[in-house]
Design a protein around this motif. Structure first.
Motif, PDB file in Angstrom:
ATOM      1  N   ASN A 227     -20.528  16.886   0.670  1.00 32.46           N
ATOM      2  CA  ASN A 227     -19.885  15.581   0.563  1.00 32.46           C
ATOM      3  C   ASN A 227     -18.591  15.609   1.376  1.00 32.46           C
TER       4      ASN A 227
ATOM      5  N   LEU B 286     -23.296  16.898  -2.949  1.00 30.62           N
ATOM      6  CA  LEU B 286     -24.051  15.747  -3.427  1.00 30.62           C
ATOM      7  C   LEU B 286     -25.513  16.158  -3.596  1.00 30.62           C
ATOM      8  N   TYR B 287     -26.192  15.523  -4.580  1.00 28.61           N
ATOM      9  CA  TYR B 287     -27.579  15.852  -4.885  1.00 28.61           C
ATOM     10  C   TYR B 287     -28.422  14.577  -4.870  1.00 28.61           C
TER      11      TYR B 287
ATOM     12  N   GLY C 236     -23.280  14.061  -8.062  1.00 29.04           N
ATOM     13  CA  GLY C 236     -22.296  14.884  -7.378  1.00 29.04           C
ATOM     14  C   GLY C 236     -21.729  15.970  -8.270  1.00 29.04           C
ATOM     15  N   SER C 237     -21.330  17.058  -7.653  1.00 30.29           N
ATOM     16  CA  SER C 237     -20.651  18.140  -8.360  1.00 30.29           C
ATOM     17  C   SER C 237     -19.793  18.889  -7.342  1.00 30.29           C
TER      18      SER C 237
ATOM     19  N   TRP D 172     -27.929  10.194   3.524  1.00 27.83           N
ATOM     20  CA  TRP D 172     -28.183  11.063   2.369  1.00 27.83           C
ATOM     21  C   TRP D 172     -28.951  12.317   2.745  1.00 27.83           C
TER      22      TRP D 172
ATOM     23  N   GLN E 133     -29.699  19.003  -1.564  1.00 32.44           N
ATOM     24  CA  GLN E 133     -28.240  19.000  -1.654  1.00 32.44           C
ATOM     25  C   GLN E 133     -27.616  18.895  -0.271  1.00 32.44           C
TER      26      GLN E 133
ATOM     27  N   ASP F  85     -17.874  19.641  -4.235  1.00 30.39           N
ATOM     28  CA  ASP F  85     -17.970  19.058  -2.896  1.00 30.39           C
ATOM     29  C   ASP F  85     -19.419  18.887  -2.452  1.00 30.39           C
TER      30      ASP F  85
END
Length: 288
Positions: A66, A36-37, A31-32, A73, A63, A34
């Motif tokens: 989030n 998600l990867y 995550g980074s 996912w 990506q 807002d």
């Protein structure tokens, strides 16, 4: 540059149609901000433009936002699916020794065209990887290949304790573990001496820390007091006797990692020991 553009900048602009045989289901994401990867890996692929079949393992990334309304996912690939995807290949990077080679066979998924596709070469490979691969050892028992982690897994009797044993494959995504198997046989023949060595090392490294963690409520601690020293809540002998082996992982390089139960001396954290088959023990820490 925002995180979305930063992620996309890692990949070539051209889109390729691929058929991929998925290695693992999607179970999480980095995550980074807002975003998600999520990611997963594939066992083999077919380039649909050229028809080229590649047995080179690879990685898929994408990506998603989030948000509290997120379900799943994004692209929820399942193990051993054959999927038709459209994706962008990563721009090659210089890999450090600790990095997985799949990082330079990585694709950013743009679209999943079909989740349950079929292709003769991938179908045959899928049939192959679904078959169990075993190591049979008269003394140690049976070890079964887990392709997700590239190891053979079994249970050995370690001085009366059922201990999980993991034998890393000779090659990443391989189907043999000859080197690790030989190391385990050597370890097992002298397990009493090795066990004493592991316990002594963990005690020297962590005994003082166990006394610092003492909460005064554990009835198993042996209280001692010396007028000229700090209070000792647990002796070295008691520490060594309380820990018990949980698992051994042996690598083809001859390194090994062991986990011991802490008997709640560290609030349920495991004790991890790293070393080599030459007898060198490098580190003992609490983990988890």
């Amino acid at each position: 540059m925002d995180t979305v553009k930063e992620f996309e900048k890692r990949f070539e602009p051209e889109i390729t149609d691929l058929l991929v045989l998925i290695k693992t289901s999607v179970n999480g994401a980095a995550g980074s901000g807002d975003m998600l990867y999520p990611s997963t890996e594939f066992i083999a692929s077919v380039n649909m433009q050229t028809g080229e079949f590649s047995r080179k393992p690879g990685r898929l990334e994408w990506q998603i936002k989030n948000t509290k309304f997120r379900m799943g996912w994004g692209f929820n690939f399942k193990q051993y699916q054959i999927c038709h995807i459209r994706a962008r290949k990563n721009i090659p990077i210089t890999l450090e020794p600790y990095m997985r080679k799949t990082l330079n066979n990585c694709y950013m998924v743009v679209e999943v065209v079909e989740k349950n596709a079929s292709e003769p070469r991938l179908d045959a490979l899928k049939e192959h990887v679904l078959q169990p691969v075993l190591i049979e050892d008269a003394a140690l028992g049976t070890f079964t290949l887990d392709r997700t982690y590239s190891w053979f897994e079994g249970i050995v009797d370690w001085l009366g304790i059922k201990c999980l044993a993991y034998l890393r494959t000779d090659e990443e995504d391989g189907e043999t573990a000859e080197k690790a198997h030989l190391y385990l046989q050597e370890l097992y023949k002298n397990r009493k001496e090795w066990d004493e060595k592991f316990r002594d090392f963990a005690t020297e490294q962590l005994w003082e820390l166990a006394n610092e963690w003492y909460d005064g409520e554990d009835e198993y601690y042996e209280d001692e007091e010396d007028e000229d020293a700090d209070i000792i809540y647990i002796t070295k002998e008691a520490f060594s006797g309380r820990i018990s082996i949980e698992s051994i992982t042996i690598y083809s390089s001859d390194s090994l990692t062991l986990y011991y139960y802490d008997d709640d001396m560290f609030a349920g954290h495991a004790i991890e020991i790293d070393g080599n088959m030459d007898g060198t023990l490098r580190r003992a820490d609490i983990v988890g």
